[in-house]
Design a protein around this motif. Structure first.
Motif, PDB file in Angstrom:
ATOM      1  N   ALA A   1       1.032  -1.505   0.138  1.00  0.00           N
ATOM      2  CA  ALA A   1      -0.456   0.246   0.013  1.00  0.00           C
ATOM      3  C   ALA A   1       0.514   0.879  -0.122  1.00  0.00           C
ATOM      4  N   MET A   2       1.886   1.409   0.382  1.00  0.00           N
ATOM      5  CA  MET A   2       2.537   2.080   0.538  1.00  0.00           C
ATOM      6  C   MET A   2       4.024   3.089  -0.304  1.00  0.00           C
ATOM      7  N   LEU A   3       3.574   1.545  -0.839  1.00  0.00           N
ATOM      8  CA  LEU A   3       4.803   1.482  -2.817  1.00  0.00           C
ATOM      9  C   LEU A   3       3.444   1.817  -4.288  1.00  0.00           C
ATOM     10  N   ARG A   4       2.497   1.458  -3.852  1.00  0.00           N
ATOM     11  CA  ARG A   4       1.869   1.123  -4.770  1.00  0.00           C
ATOM     12  C   ARG A   4       1.670   2.516  -5.615  1.00  0.00           C
ATOM     13  N   PRO A   5       1.583   3.661  -4.247  1.00  0.00           N
ATOM     14  CA  PRO A   5       1.142   5.417  -5.190  1.00  0.00           C
ATOM     15  C   PRO A   5       2.441   5.930  -6.328  1.00  0.00           C
ATOM     16  N   MET A   6       3.450   5.068  -6.068  1.00  0.00           N
ATOM     17  CA  MET A   6       5.062   5.368  -6.473  1.00  0.00           C
ATOM     18  C   MET A   6       5.192   5.171  -8.046  1.00  0.00           C
ATOM     19  N   PHE A   7       4.041   4.539  -8.191  1.00  0.00           N
ATOM     20  CA  PHE A   7       3.622   3.331  -9.448  1.00  0.00           C
ATOM     21  C   PHE A   7       2.245   3.699 -10.428  1.00  0.00           C
ATOM     22  N   GLN A   8       0.686   4.207  -9.199  1.00  0.00           N
ATOM     23  CA  GLN A   8       0.201   4.227  -9.787  1.00  0.00           C
ATOM     24  C   GLN A   8      -0.225   5.323  -9.010  1.00  0.00           C
ATOM     25  N   PRO A   9       0.242   6.905  -9.154  1.00  0.00           N
ATOM     26  CA  PRO A   9      -0.257   7.653  -8.119  1.00  0.00           C
ATOM     27  C   PRO A   9      -1.722   8.145  -8.114  1.00  0.00           C
ATOM     28  N   GLU A  10      -3.016   7.190  -9.042  1.00  0.00           N
ATOM     29  CA  GLU A  10      -4.190   7.678  -8.188  1.00  0.00           C
ATOM     30  C   GLU A  10      -4.645   6.859  -7.327  1.00  0.00           C
TER      31      GLU A  10
END
Length: 199
Positions: free
Chosen positions: A114-123
């Motif tokens: 959950a912490m890292l996913r926004p780095m690859f999917q900003p939305e």
């Protein structure tokens, strides 16, 4: 109880990222030690003593940046993309947690994807800030510290895997990761207005 010290001093919290990852990779030297004496706890303690809570707030973002870069490096040599790698990690964590593996690091490991996913999917939601807020609100300061260690240990596990797959040494792989992570750390510097940036 006095916190342990690794005897490290840096001008910015970012300096503690690579020592923290390296400390987490010293698994063999940890046997028989109380958790509070673990080498990565000593590195975190040095950062906290020098920069207080603000330093840890920056450090967790720096470590997350390194973890995301390690995930990208792994994706470059894998049929999976970064998000798929995180999904695989999440699935593996769920299985290990179900069997209470001593290696699962408690509740914090489940927050890594959950912490890292926004780095690859900003939305996507939750955002990185929302993940950190939830950990702090639900579990408190000690668990927030554990989460920084878990991110570093995840990164160390990816480094080990890449070193084995490429035939590089672990140290060469660490240095390669550090070189690639610097651009992300510089971006964080540009938005960081905390006092230590003026030292």
């Amino acid at each position: 109880m006095a916190l342990p010290s690794a005897g490290l001093t840096f001008e910015r919290p970012t300096g503690y990222v690579i020592p923290l990852i390296r400390a987490g990779m010293l698994g063999g030297e940890r046997e028989g030690r109380p958790r509070g004496e673990a080498p990565e706890v000593a590195v975190l303690s040095d950062c906290y003593q020098q920069f207080d809570y603000e330093g840890l707030q920056r450090l967790v973002m720096d470590v997350a940046g390194a973890a995301a870069e390690a995930t990208t490096m792994l994706a470059e040599m894998s049929p999976l993309n970064q998000v798929q790698i995180l999904q695989e990690f999440a699935a593996q964590h769920t299985v290990e947690a179900a069997f209470e593996s001593s290696r699962n690091g408690g509740v914090v490991w489940g927050y890594i994807p959950a912490m890292l996913r926004p780095m690859f999917q900003p939305e996507v939601r939750p955002t990185m800030d929302e993940v950190l807020f939830e950990i702090d609100e639900k579990y408190g300061f000690a668990t927030s510290m554990d989460f920084i260690v878990a991110l570093a240990n995840y990164t160390g596990a990816v480094i080990r895997h890449m070193a084995q797959a490429t035939g590089r040494t672990i140290e060469d792989t660490v240095q390669l990761l550090e070189g690639r992570a610097k651009a992300g750390w510089a971006e964080l510097d540009a938005y960081d207005t905390r006092e230590y940036m003026n030292r």
